[in-house]
Write an enzyme that holds these catalytic residues in place. Sequence first.
Site, short mmCIF file in Angstrom:
data_model
loop_
_atom_site.label_atom_id
_atom_site.label_comp_id
_atom_site.label_asym_id
_atom_site.label_seq_id
_atom_site.Cartn_x
_atom_site.Cartn_y
_atom_site.Cartn_z
N CYS A 149 0.82 -1.20 0.00
CA CYS A 149 0.00 0.00 0.00
C CYS A 149 0.86 1.26 0.00
O CYS A 149 1.89 1.33 0.66
CB CYS A 149 -0.93 0.08 1.20
N ARG A 171 4.04 -0.26 -4.68
CA ARG A 171 3.77 -0.76 -3.32
C ARG A 171 2.48 -1.58 -3.26
O ARG A 171 2.14 -2.15 -2.22
CB ARG A 171 3.67 0.40 -2.35
N TRP A 182 -2.57 -2.91 -1.65
CA TRP A 182 -2.16 -4.30 -1.77
C TRP A 182 -2.98 -5.03 -0.71
O TRP A 182 -2.73 -4.88 0.48
CB TRP A 182 -0.66 -4.45 -1.51
N GLY A 223 -0.49 -0.88 6.32
CA GLY A 223 -0.15 -1.68 7.50
C GLY A 223 -1.27 -2.65 7.83
O GLY A 223 -2.17 -2.88 7.01
N GLU A 236 18.21 -17.37 -6.98
CA GLU A 236 17.75 -16.05 -7.42
C GLU A 236 17.19 -16.14 -8.85
O GLU A 236 16.17 -15.52 -9.16
CB GLU A 236 18.91 -15.05 -7.32
N LYS A 283 13.40 -15.18 -9.98
CA LYS A 283 13.09 -14.20 -11.04
C LYS A 283 12.07 -14.78 -12.00
O LYS A 283 11.11 -14.13 -12.37
CB LYS A 283 14.35 -13.79 -11.82
N GLU A 321 8.52 -15.25 -10.29
CA GLU A 321 7.76 -14.07 -9.85
C GLU A 321 7.22 -13.24 -11.01
O GLU A 321 6.17 -12.63 -10.88
CB GLU A 321 8.53 -13.22 -8.84
N LYS A 350 6.42 -4.45 -4.00
CA LYS A 350 7.85 -4.19 -3.91
C LYS A 350 8.32 -4.15 -2.47
O LYS A 350 9.38 -4.66 -2.12
CB LYS A 350 8.13 -2.85 -4.59
C1 G6P Z 1 9.42 -8.24 -1.72
C2 G6P Z 1 9.96 -7.90 -3.10
C3 G6P Z 1 11.27 -8.63 -3.35
C4 G6P Z 1 12.25 -8.30 -2.25
C5 G6P Z 1 11.69 -8.63 -0.87
C6 G6P Z 1 12.58 -8.08 0.24
O1 G6P Z 1 9.01 -9.57 -1.69
O2 G6P Z 1 9.00 -8.24 -4.09
O3 G6P Z 1 11.80 -8.23 -4.60
O4 G6P Z 1 13.43 -9.03 -2.45
O5 G6P Z 1 10.42 -8.00 -0.71
O6 G6P Z 1 12.58 -6.68 0.15
P1 G6P Z 1 13.72 -5.77 0.74
O7 G6P Z 1 13.24 -4.37 0.44
O8 G6P Z 1 13.76 -6.04 2.22
O9 G6P Z 1 14.99 -6.11 0.07
#
Ligand code: G6P
Length: 613
Positions: A2, A27, A79, A106, A486, A490, A493, A608
């Site tokens: 959000c 967000r 979200w 939140g 990783e 990718k 997702e 994100k």
């Molecule tokens: C979310 C995002 C990911 C990210 C993860 C951790 O799931 O979609 O891309 O790796 O959060 O986020 P941060 O900001 O703590 O790296």
Amino acid sequence: MCGIVGYIGKQEAQQILVNGLKKLEYRGYDSAGIAVINEQGKMVIAKSKGRLANLESKLESSLEKDALKGNIGIGHTRWATHGEPSDLNSHPHTNQKNTISVVHNGIIENYLRLREWLITKGYKFYSETDTEVIPNLIDYYYENDLLDAVMKAISKLEGSYALGVVSAKEPGKIVAVRKDCPLIVGIGKDEAFIASDVPAILNYTRDIVYLENKEFVVLTSNGVDIFSLEGEKIEKEICHITWNADAAEKAGFEHFMIKEIHEQPKALRDTMTSRIVPGKSINLDNISLTKEDIEKIEKIYIVACGTAYHAGIIGKYVIEKLARIPVEVDIASEFRYRDPIINDRTLLIVISQSGETADTLAALRHAKSKGIKVLAITNVVGSSISREADDVLYTWAGPEIAVASTKAYTTQLITMYTLGLFLAQNKNTLTSEEIEAIKNDMLTLPEKAEEILKNKEVLQKFASNTYMHKDMFVLGRGIDYAVAMEGALKIKEISYIHSEAYAGGELKHGTIALIEEGTIVIALATQSDLYEKMISNVREVTTRGAKVLGFTVEGNTNIEKTVDSAIYLPKVNDILLPVLTVIPLQLLAYYISIQRGCDVDKPRNLAKSVTVE
Ligand code: G6P
């Protein structure tokens, strides 16, 4: 998780709110809405399920546009956590009299109890959200003083929140507060803003105040006043933002993700600047860890989520190899609840691009409550994690907008190498010649990344031949296994293909049962000491009909005898190869996603920045 934005001033609020929400869509993007107190002093709300574009078209209709004319308002992009994405569950939420509007980021953990209690007081609820209790609670306490009512209401809330509140009875102010969710205040000339993140308001002001937990802000067109929980006025530092809003625009690329993949050479350079300098010892900004502190460390925990967690796994290989300190890597949501064994000889490293991830922040706080030093690696200056950690190493990747993380990951890797060398330098586990050699190799990475970005044809072809598949396996051994995780993330997702990373040697203990004629396997064979072993693993799957894309370093052309197509990476010290190996994997995921017609930058169900548990 959000995004919220708020405006008060002399300009038309509507467009400023929508522009702000556009920058916050990363967000959350399953619905959006705004509330404006219009020129007639009425609270008017427009909201719409789906992307922000839906709300925009709703606002295009002249009726809505006129009704929403006013100089004060709040906006939200959602979200969903409580209640499906729908117009009804979208924010802003109001009290029954439609005089008080709230946007919330939140989770209110005790909302059911509060809801039942409010029902006994005659309040009615229409949505499935946790948020709807907030405007009603504020209404319950309201006695012609919005700040006082918000203060009383939040004393009843458990959980996390960033709130923006407006009341038609006090049309000249916005009240906002945060706890465990980000919220910044922007100060302009005769205007003020709130937002979940800086880019949302950067076109209007560069003067920002970062709020701490349970600090209240009252915004009027004359300025902002900040109060403590006890109602005392607080003076806060105003930070002037120097980075450019253009950094958060697509700059001619079709998607943010591909733009950010291409920004990696620069991001790698920026992250090494002043830290990795030939002939000079490693310089880690102003971190407080002394040689004595480092000598005392018996164990390092690296804690993070998602892609940052995968960077942490590389960190384990790197720190153990270079500095010979045992490292345990943990997912933040596990670490925080499992009573980990930590003591004053433990160092906690948290990694977070956003610096706001709820579980990572909780892990940091848990360690700090036990008196453990915390070193944070983050990309966002002024984020909660950067403010609460004892030491911070910034990754200088610039704003990352695409949900799938790319340049944040590679700059986290660079930071891990830098830290590994710094620890080795202090523990004398490597000679200065050995350190110098790795540093010199690190400095070649940006150029080598550029080289990789020039050769995309094999990946585009592979993507167009495989995008209809349901499963993919990414195999690797040693540090390649960490990169495989990783790569698999990718792919899943952004393209929604089931993709799984497997340690090459482990496949035969069960998962090989899934390999059949035509199964897609991506095999990472970049590590010289494990190359032959990896090739044997590849044979195990090709024998069973798998189609394999192999990754190795230049010169290993004999891989072509075993795989269907090959990607060659420029030569560099083996331990540094993950920075290069991941780039074709990012590109591959991107091309597969496009072929499948997916929304690359905003994949379904994701956000994100995950500021809720
Ligand atoms: C979310 C995002 C990911 C990210 C993860 C951790 O799931 O979609 O891309 O790796 O959060 O986020 P941060 O900001 O703590 O790296």
